[in-house]
Scaffold this motif. Structure first.
Motif, PDB file in Angstrom:
ATOM      1  N   LEU A  17       0.801  -1.220   0.000  1.00  0.00           N
ATOM      2  CA  LEU A  17       0.000   0.000   0.000  1.00  0.00           C
ATOM      3  C   LEU A  17       0.835   1.272   0.000  1.00  0.00           C
ATOM      4  O   LEU A  17       0.308   2.358  -0.230  1.00  0.00           O
TER       5      LEU A  17
ATOM      6  N   ASP B 144       2.885   2.369  -2.081  1.00  0.00           N
ATOM      7  CA  ASP B 144       2.918   3.036  -3.380  1.00  0.00           C
ATOM      8  C   ASP B 144       1.655   3.847  -3.634  1.00  0.00           C
ATOM      9  O   ASP B 144       1.681   4.835  -4.357  1.00  0.00           O
ATOM     10  N   THR B 145       0.554   3.432  -3.044  1.00  0.00           N
ATOM     11  CA  THR B 145      -0.739   4.057  -3.310  1.00  0.00           C
ATOM     12  C   THR B 145      -1.050   5.195  -2.347  1.00  0.00           C
ATOM     13  O   THR B 145      -1.605   6.215  -2.762  1.00  0.00           O
TER      14      THR B 145
ATOM     15  N   LYS C 150      -9.586   7.999  -1.071  1.00  0.00           N
ATOM     16  CA  LYS C 150      -8.552   8.123  -2.108  1.00  0.00           C
ATOM     17  C   LYS C 150      -8.608   6.955  -3.093  1.00  0.00           C
ATOM     18  O   LYS C 150      -8.428   7.152  -4.294  1.00  0.00           O
ATOM     19  N   ASP C 151      -8.866   5.759  -2.589  1.00  0.00           N
ATOM     20  CA  ASP C 151      -8.825   4.570  -3.436  1.00  0.00           C
ATOM     21  C   ASP C 151     -10.216   4.100  -3.859  1.00  0.00           C
ATOM     22  O   ASP C 151     -10.333   3.113  -4.565  1.00  0.00           O
TER      23      ASP C 151
END
Length: 158
Positions: free
Chosen positions: A35, A37-38, A113-114
């Motif tokens: 996670l 990276d995200t 965000k995701d």
């Protein structure tokens, strides 16, 4: 209670403890690494800290459950020490609930965000499950306290 039943319960408590220890040692670092990276660190770090911090009251509650099973094996189930063990389990449940409730704003930011509302549900499920365990331990504590008081009253009468 038979020793076989308490042995099974003791083995279950140890298995749950080992599973959570494996999640803390290997699972959480792998998930956080994926996670990273995200999500930025200001979202991930509080969730990671809360997850590891909740392991402390969790393992303490498991230890208290093992103590309670040992009291049952030794025919000291109706004692003040058993009441104290249930009281500590109750406090641990409330602490875990509070920690995961504190993580909900960060989980909300991550879900926003995701576009993954399941994160909030996971946090809520853990918080409510620990709250249910805490309330159940509180009810058992009150029942056991009443039984201990009644037993001590009978002992004084006889």
């Amino acid at each position: 209670m038979e020793r076989g039943t308490t042995f099974f319960l003791r083995a279950t408590v140890v298995a749950i403890g080992l599973a959570i220890l494996a999640i803390c040692a290997w699972g959480l670092p792998l998930v956080i690494g994926d996670l990273a990276d995200t999500f930025p660190a200001y979202m991930l770090l509080p969730v990671l800290i809360i997850a590891y911090a909740s392991a402390i009251p969790f393992f303490y509650a498991l230890y208290q459950a093992l103590r309670l099973l040992r009291f049952i094996d030794r025919n000291h189930a109706f004692s003040e020490r058993s009441v104290q063990a249930l009281k500590r389990v109750k406090y641990c449940g409330f602490a875990i609930c509070a920690l995961y409730a504190a993580s909900l704003p960060f989980l909300y930011l991550m879900a926003e965000k995701d576009d993954a509302p399941g994160l909030i549900v996971i946090g809520l499920v853990i918080a409510f499950a620990s709250l249910v365990i805490a309330v159940f331990a509180a009810v058992l504590q009150q029942l056991l306290k009443s039984a201990v008081d009644f037993k001590s009253e009978l002992d004084f009468t006889v």
